[in-house]
Scaffold this active site. Sequence first.
Site, mmCIF file in Angstrom:
data_model
loop_
_atom_site.group_PDB
_atom_site.id
_atom_site.type_symbol
_atom_site.label_atom_id
_atom_site.label_comp_id
_atom_site.label_asym_id
_atom_site.label_seq_id
_atom_site.Cartn_x
_atom_site.Cartn_y
_atom_site.Cartn_z
ATOM 1 C CE1 TYR A 69 1.165 -0.286 4.360
ATOM 2 C CE2 TYR A 69 0.152 1.891 4.335
ATOM 3 C CZ TYR A 69 0.967 0.955 4.946
ATOM 4 O OH TYR A 69 1.584 1.273 6.131
ATOM 5 C CE LYS A 129 3.286 3.298 3.229
ATOM 6 N NZ LYS A 129 3.486 3.452 4.674
ATOM 7 C CD GLU A 142 10.505 1.763 10.410
ATOM 8 O OE1 GLU A 142 10.355 2.736 9.644
ATOM 9 O OE2 GLU A 142 10.249 0.595 10.065
ATOM 10 C CG LEU A 146 8.604 2.404 4.681
ATOM 11 C CD1 LEU A 146 8.389 1.235 3.730
ATOM 12 C CD2 LEU A 146 7.293 3.096 4.964
#
Length: 282
Positions: free
Chosen positions: A31, A145, A177, A201
């Site tokens: 996505y 993702k 992250e 990511l």
Amino acid sequence: EYVIVDGEVLDRTVAKVDIEDRGYQFGDGVYEVIRIYNGKMFTGKEHLNRLVESAGKIRMKLPFSPEELESKMEELISKNELDTGIVYMQFTRGTSPRNHVFPAGDVAPTFVAYTRKVARPVESMEKGVRTILDEDIRWLRCDIKSLNLLGNLLSKQKAAEAGCFEAILHRGETVTEGSHSNISIVKDGVIITHQADNFILNGITRQKVLEICSNESIAFEERAFTLDELSSADEVFSSGTTVEVMPIVEVDGKPVGNGEPGPVTRNLQNLFKGEIERQCGN
Ligand code: PMP
């Protein structure tokens, strides 16, 4: 309100996805979320390229080119008269009788997109936000993702229950992250953020911030940093599509620096806003 299902613009109330869609059953898909300012996509091309890359990494071929997707998104944004918000789009590996093995080549991916009004989080960006720490229990391909977000969800829920905006994730001593954003620290004027590898990511916002740093001769290092470096940082900030550049003023109950957003983060926020205005107007 209009949505897109399999390339067709439909009224949301008549849009349907099958109960054996692989996204629904396995989270087998990818996505993107793109920011809309003044009815225009911000860093749209970068997001659409990442979508194609994410799909490739799970061995899925998208039935539309980035250019075709861009014009479909523009159509949806204009039909929904969206000014400030996001467009969400996802591709799953299609619908077929439940089986871990990929379906045959004639099964087309399911494509869904919709828009939503989302204001810029101006108050939080002004004051800064609180965070907690949480062990990063996700898989080893966080560069994709993908729709599989359970690890992220569990951490974000913990943060929300603690009244916090974000959970900063770490694998042992190493900070990776956030549950839904990238994390950077500032030490002696230098920005430090985890290198783009399989543990994070590679955020489009993160990349834009680093591009700004290069252009403005602001020093930065792309490398992993430790929990100790986090707790002794002068400034900490989070970056992401919906949150832009977000000052973090507390980590696990302990203030960052003097507990106020710092000058490097403030400067980046202003430069980032300038970039938004350059691309989308003001
Ligand atoms: N990391 C994670 C886990 C995310 O979900 C996101 C997206 N919100 C980001 C980083 C930031 O990426 P981007 O700047 O492309 O939104």
